[in-house]
Write an enzyme that holds these catalytic residues in place. Structure first.
Site, PDB file in Angstrom:
ATOM      1  N   HIS A 179       1.042  -1.353   0.099  1.00 50.73           N
ATOM      2  CA  HIS A 179       0.020   0.039  -0.013  1.00 50.73           C
ATOM      3  C   HIS A 179       0.991   1.115   0.182  1.00 50.73           C
ATOM      4  O   HIS A 179       1.522   1.727   1.100  1.00 50.73           O
ATOM      5  CB  HIS A 179      -0.797  -0.145   1.263  1.00 50.73           C
ATOM      6  N   ASP A 305     -10.544  -4.901  -3.875  1.00 52.40           N
ATOM      7  CA  ASP A 305     -10.045  -4.167  -2.417  1.00 52.40           C
ATOM      8  C   ASP A 305     -11.599  -4.404  -1.646  1.00 52.40           C
ATOM      9  O   ASP A 305     -11.852  -3.429  -0.964  1.00 52.40           O
ATOM     10  CB  ASP A 305      -9.720  -2.736  -2.450  1.00 52.40           C
TER      11      ASP A 305
END
Length: 428
Positions: A179, A305
């Site tokens: 991330h 996600d």
């Protein structure tokens, strides 16, 4: 069990196969692919007018086990996956506690075997407790079955620790999923930094935070000769950084979500926290760059996600609500409605980015329709119109920016290891 899918358009990008044919499934495997197949005693499904693809694969979901089962668990998450046409999903380790040792990986694999209707693969944490200080039990987790590693939800600020992880995992040819947002630039930010954030009076998360982080992680992976995968890429500059790195031969891959492809920060509404995601919805120019990155091969995978939260958590002021929303049941519909039917992306590319290419990223034996392979199959009706209704969700999450939208295109059959687990929207 025998299953015969008759007369569908088979799109199998891994084998460059795209034509009308039948698929025969027997004992959990693909027995034959061809025209006018017959099989005594087989259950027959008429796929005429529909598209038959390898089972969809999602490299990035949050099933919240252990510790946050009120938001989602393996059973509800897997049901949502089946409803959306997914046969394989990879669940992130930012749980409570984090998935950072072999015992945890094994226990979650056993849990998935017991309750999940789809294949659930486990991603392990890069560092202990995802604290970015000390490497987790990477080798032991690989032996236990972890398919990749990530401190998703956190940005590992210590470059030395991440470099050590790249060096270690190089031996095993395993990928780190990052991330990428430089923490010091996004603290307290809740949406993309730009005109819209200024108008709403909300603190922004600038694209440069992502760009810097992506560039750093690529350089570390390049130095180590290791593999890095950029999670949910969202900025135009980051896409170009990945593009140039690939040209240099860096072992970098990346993924994008339907929401970052089709929505912008102009969609942010103070009274709808479903649009609060990390990284945030960006500008139109970023959406266009992401789409171009899919077309030219810079972006390898489309992911959801999938991030469900309890309704009471999302039903609060925008700045205090957690980020994310459930996407497994809407992902394919959004891709087909907003990109395929708008002639922005062809069907073969969409199928490729949701099947064989993500399988390749994590080194999974999946994502193809070939004789002898596991019969993981998705049947899609690209013309089916339907309305997103949270009351019909299988996920525990009920918040989504797509609720109430009429979509065109949906998975109508999901087959996992030869067994029908979803038909016409109903998980069996």
């Amino acid at each position: 069990m025998k299953l015969l899918l008759k007369g569908g358009r088979i799109i199998n990008p891994a084998e460059k196969f795209d034509k009308i044919a039948d698929v025969l499934v027997e004992d959990g495997k693909i027995k034959a692919i061809g025209e006018n197949l017959e099989a005594a005693g087989a259950e027959v499904y008429d796929a005429t007018g529909k598209v038959v693809t390898p089972g969809l694969i999602d490299l990035h979901v949050h099933f919240r086990e252990p510790g946050q089962e009120a938001k989602e668990d393996f059973e509800s998450g897997a049901n949502a996956a089946a409803a959306g046409g997914f046969t394989t999903v990879c669940t992130m380790p930012n749980t409570k506690p984090a998935v950072d040792d072999a015992a945890m990986v094994r226990s979650l694999e056993k849990r998935a075997e017991d309750v999940a209707k789809v294949h659930v693969k486990i991603i392990g944490a890069v560092t202990k407790g995802q604290e970015g200080k000390e490497l987790a039990e990477l080798g032991d987790m690989i032996e236990a079955g972890a398919v990749a590693f990530s401190d998703d939800g956190h940005y590992d600020q210590k470059a030395k620790v991440l470099l050590n992880a790249f060096d270690y995992l190089h031996t095993f040819d395993k990928v780190i999923v990052n991330h990428d947002e430089e923490t010091s630039l996004v603290e307290d930010g809740v949406m993309n930094e730009g005109h819209r954030s200024a108008m709403l009076g909300l603190k922004g998360r600038p694209t440069v935070a992502e760009d810097i982080a992506v560039a750093r992680d690529i350089m570390l992976a390049e130095y180590a000769g290791s593999r890095v995968h950029v999670a949910h890429i969202s900025s135009a500059r980051a896409v170009d950084i990945v593009r140039q790195a690939k040209k240099r031969g860096v072992r970098v891959t990346c993924e994008v979500t339907p929401q970052h492809l089709t929505m912008t920060d102009e969609c942010v509404n103070l009274f709808d926290t479903s649009t609060k995601i990390n990284p945030p919805l960006r500008a139109q120019k970023d959406c266009e760059a992401l789409l171009e990155g899919l077309k030219d091969g810079t972006i390898d995978a489309i992911v959801t996600d999938h991030s469900p939260h309890a309704q009471e958590d999302k039903d609060r002021e925008y700045i205090y609500a957690p980020s994310g929303f459930p996407g497994l049941e809407t992902s394919l519909g959004i891709m087909l409605t907003d990109l395929y039917h708008q002639h922005k992306l062809d069907l073969t590319t969409i199928v490729s980015k949701m099947t064989c290419e993500p399988a390749k990223v994590f080194g999974m034996d999946a994502g193809t329709l070939a004789v002898g392979k596991s019969a993981d199959i998705t049947v899609i009706d690209p013309e089916l119109t339907w309305t997103v209704d949270e009351k019909k969700f299988y996920t525990k999450g009920s918040h989504s920016p797509f609720i109430g939208r009429e979509l065109k295109g949906k998975a109508v059959l999901t087959v996992v290891a030869g067994k029908i687990v979803m038909q016409d929207g109903e998980v069996l």
